[in-house]
Design a protein around this motif. Structure first.
Motif, PDB file in Angstrom:
ATOM      1  N   MET A 255       0.780  -1.129  -0.236  1.00  0.00           N
ATOM      2  CA  MET A 255       0.025   0.043  -0.059  1.00  0.00           C
ATOM      3  C   MET A 255       0.767   1.122   0.044  1.00  0.00           C
ATOM      4  O   MET A 255       1.921   1.419   0.480  1.00  0.00           O
ATOM      5  CB  MET A 255      -0.922  -0.140   1.188  1.00  0.00           C
TER       6      MET A 255
ATOM      7  N   VAL B 299      -4.306   5.066   1.430  1.00  0.00           N
ATOM      8  CA  VAL B 299      -5.332   4.271   1.474  1.00  0.00           C
ATOM      9  C   VAL B 299      -5.597   3.077   2.276  1.00  0.00           C
ATOM     10  O   VAL B 299      -4.315   2.454   2.768  1.00  0.00           O
ATOM     11  CB  VAL B 299      -5.772   3.873   0.108  1.00  0.00           C
TER      12      VAL B 299
ATOM     13  N   LEU C 106      -7.350  -3.349   1.538  1.00  0.00           N
ATOM     14  CA  LEU C 106      -8.545  -3.910   1.022  1.00  0.00           C
ATOM     15  C   LEU C 106      -8.790  -5.252   1.934  1.00  0.00           C
ATOM     16  O   LEU C 106      -7.757  -5.943   2.241  1.00  0.00           O
ATOM     17  CB  LEU C 106      -8.291  -4.177  -0.383  1.00  0.00           C
TER      18      LEU C 106
ATOM     19  N   ARG D 186     -13.285  -5.788  -4.800  1.00  0.00           N
ATOM     20  CA  ARG D 186     -12.293  -4.679  -4.452  1.00  0.00           C
ATOM     21  C   ARG D 186     -12.596  -3.928  -3.134  1.00  0.00           C
ATOM     22  O   ARG D 186     -11.691  -3.230  -2.713  1.00  0.00           O
ATOM     23  CB  ARG D 186     -12.290  -3.630  -5.608  1.00  0.00           C
ATOM     24  N   GLY D 187     -13.628  -4.288  -2.714  1.00  0.00           N
ATOM     25  CA  GLY D 187     -14.198  -3.790  -1.198  1.00  0.00           C
ATOM     26  C   GLY D 187     -15.613  -3.360  -1.205  1.00  0.00           C
ATOM     27  O   GLY D 187     -16.249  -3.324  -2.092  1.00  0.00           O
TER      28      GLY D 187
ATOM     29  N   ASN E  64     -13.993  -5.139 -10.180  1.00  0.00           N
ATOM     30  CA  ASN E  64     -13.021  -4.659 -11.447  1.00  0.00           C
ATOM     31  C   ASN E  64     -13.965  -4.363 -12.598  1.00  0.00           C
ATOM     32  O   ASN E  64     -13.565  -4.140 -13.569  1.00  0.00           O
ATOM     33  CB  ASN E  64     -12.053  -5.680 -11.590  1.00  0.00           C
TER      34      ASN E  64
ATOM     35  N   GLU F 118     -10.824   8.848  -0.433  1.00  0.00           N
ATOM     36  CA  GLU F 118     -10.343   7.319  -0.768  1.00  0.00           C
ATOM     37  C   GLU F 118     -11.197   6.533  -1.520  1.00  0.00           C
ATOM     38  O   GLU F 118     -10.467   5.911  -2.682  1.00  0.00           O
ATOM     39  CB  GLU F 118     -10.239   6.582   0.798  1.00  0.00           C
ATOM     40  N   LEU F 119     -12.466   6.643  -1.490  1.00  0.00           N
ATOM     41  CA  LEU F 119     -13.251   5.858  -2.000  1.00  0.00           C
ATOM     42  C   LEU F 119     -13.253   6.265  -3.493  1.00  0.00           C
ATOM     43  O   LEU F 119     -13.285   5.564  -4.581  1.00  0.00           O
ATOM     44  CB  LEU F 119     -14.842   5.879  -1.736  1.00  0.00           C
TER      45      LEU F 119
ATOM     46  N   ARG G 223     -10.190   4.812  -5.354  1.00  0.00           N
ATOM     47  CA  ARG G 223     -10.231   3.618  -5.532  1.00  0.00           C
ATOM     48  C   ARG G 223     -11.125   3.412  -6.911  1.00  0.00           C
ATOM     49  O   ARG G 223     -10.682   2.608  -7.931  1.00  0.00           O
ATOM     50  CB  ARG G 223     -10.940   2.992  -4.303  1.00  0.00           C
TER      51      ARG G 223
ATOM     52  N   GLU H  46      -9.242   4.869 -10.059  1.00  0.00           N
ATOM     53  CA  GLU H  46      -7.865   4.043 -10.404  1.00  0.00           C
ATOM     54  C   GLU H  46      -8.414   2.699 -11.115  1.00  0.00           C
ATOM     55  O   GLU H  46      -7.917   2.212 -11.773  1.00  0.00           O
ATOM     56  CB  GLU H  46      -7.260   3.558  -9.357  1.00  0.00           C
ATOM     57  N   GLU H  47      -9.646   2.054 -10.471  1.00  0.00           N
ATOM     58  CA  GLU H  47     -10.206   1.125 -11.145  1.00  0.00           C
ATOM     59  C   GLU H  47     -10.523   1.270 -12.509  1.00  0.00           C
ATOM     60  O   GLU H  47     -10.548   0.219 -13.493  1.00  0.00           O
ATOM     61  CB  GLU H  47     -11.347   0.451 -10.345  1.00  0.00           C
TER      62      GLU H  47
ATOM     63  N   VAL I 126      -3.702  -1.504  -9.964  1.00  0.00           N
ATOM     64  CA  VAL I 126      -4.507  -2.127  -9.174  1.00  0.00           C
ATOM     65  C   VAL I 126      -4.154  -3.745  -9.036  1.00  0.00           C
ATOM     66  O   VAL I 126      -3.896  -4.199  -7.714  1.00  0.00           O
ATOM     67  CB  VAL I 126      -6.071  -2.005  -9.041  1.00  0.00           C
TER      68      VAL I 126
END
Length: 283
Positions: free
Chosen positions: A90, A97, A100, A119-120, A189, A252-253, A256, A259-260, A267
């Motif tokens: 991380m 972040v 996960l 992913r979470g 994803n 943060e979300l 994420r 980035e995805e 990732v």
């Protein structure tokens, strides 16, 4: 050019002979055992490899020509802070972040297909329960005072009704808390999903490929308590989910999800590094 008085006559071919003699002089060679990068077993037929030659160093140069050896670029601590990672892979630094989860919960796993990468999942911020908790608190004080007043007036029927109303309000508050617990925002994803409901389960999803715009909004209170509202825009007319309120850690979300959408390889690389570190620690 004439000859000296009393000397031999000039040879007209002498300048050409001197030039040919100079051009055919042998080039001096350095012995193989004294040159850098050569060994006694090295042969001219195979030629020295690049690895056998002299390596570049920080102090090496090329005389006064101003062309020094290759030097690696230098980065400041601030520039490197976002690139360093910990043992779990991380990032360490300002953009840190949370790790996960390895596996989805039982509430979420049933809605994921086998080839989908989890992913979470996130529950809504506790601010989502503000209204039910305030109503439950106010009902407790109001109906408690009313029950005591009716008991002193010796009206048992109304006292019983006030107690029943209080139990009904508390049951509604408990229902809202349970609905908050089962309400999840899920990222994979392939898509984003919202799953909620206790008896009647509702599943809304939007493929990441169809997301044309995404933003989050934070009120002053949201910035203080670290929650926000996500707004997802899709290319289609009908949207299963568009506005998701009271999500925790919105920055943060947001990172994420973005980035995805735009850097899925990054990732995968980060998660692969985390798995290798975990395997090495367990070995």
């Amino acid at each position: 050019m004439g000859s000296a008085p009393g000397g031999p006559p000039d040879d007209p071919d002498e300048p050409d002979r001197i030039r040919r003699q100079r051009d055919t002089e042998p080039i001096p060679r350095t012995p193989r055992d004294s040159g850098p990068g050569y060994s006694e077993d090295a042969a001219y037929s195979s030629g020295p490899s690049y690895s056998d030659g002299p390596a570049y160093s920080d102090d090496a140069g090329y005389g006064d020509s101003g062309r020094g050896a290759y030097l690696p670029p230098e980065f400041s601590e601030d520039e490197l802070s976002g690139l360093r990672t910990d043992a779990a892979g991380m990032p360490i630094g300002p953009r840190r972040v949370l790790p996960l989860e390895d596996e989805p919960s039982s509430l979420v796993a049933r809605y994921l297909f086998p080839t989908e990468r989890y992913r979470g999942e996130w529950k809504r911020h506790w601010i989502h329960l503000t209204t039910p908790l305030l109503i439950g608190t106010a009902a407790t004080f109001a109906l408690g005072y009313l029950s005591g007043f009716l008991a002193r007036q010796d009206v048992p029927g109304l006292t019983t009704a006030a107690v029943i109303i209080w139990f009904g309000v508390m049951g509604w508050v408990a229902w809202q808390i349970g609905d908050w617990y089962f309400d999840r925002f899920i990222l994979t994803n392939k898509r984003v999903m919202v799953v909620n409901g206790i008896i009647t389960r509702k599943v809304g999803m939007m493929p990441l490929l169809r997301v044309t715009d995404m933003k989050y909004e934070q009120s002053p209170l949201g910035r203080m308590l670290n929650y926000g509202t996500f707004v997802l825009e899709s290319a289609g007319q009908d949207q299963a989910l568009r506005e998701v309120k009271h999500l925790p850690n919105p920055n943060e979300l947001y990172l994420r999800v973005v980035e995805e959408m735009y850097e899925p390889q990054a990732v995968e690389a980060r998660l692969g590094k985390a798995e290798e570190s975990t395997a090495e620690d367990g070995a």
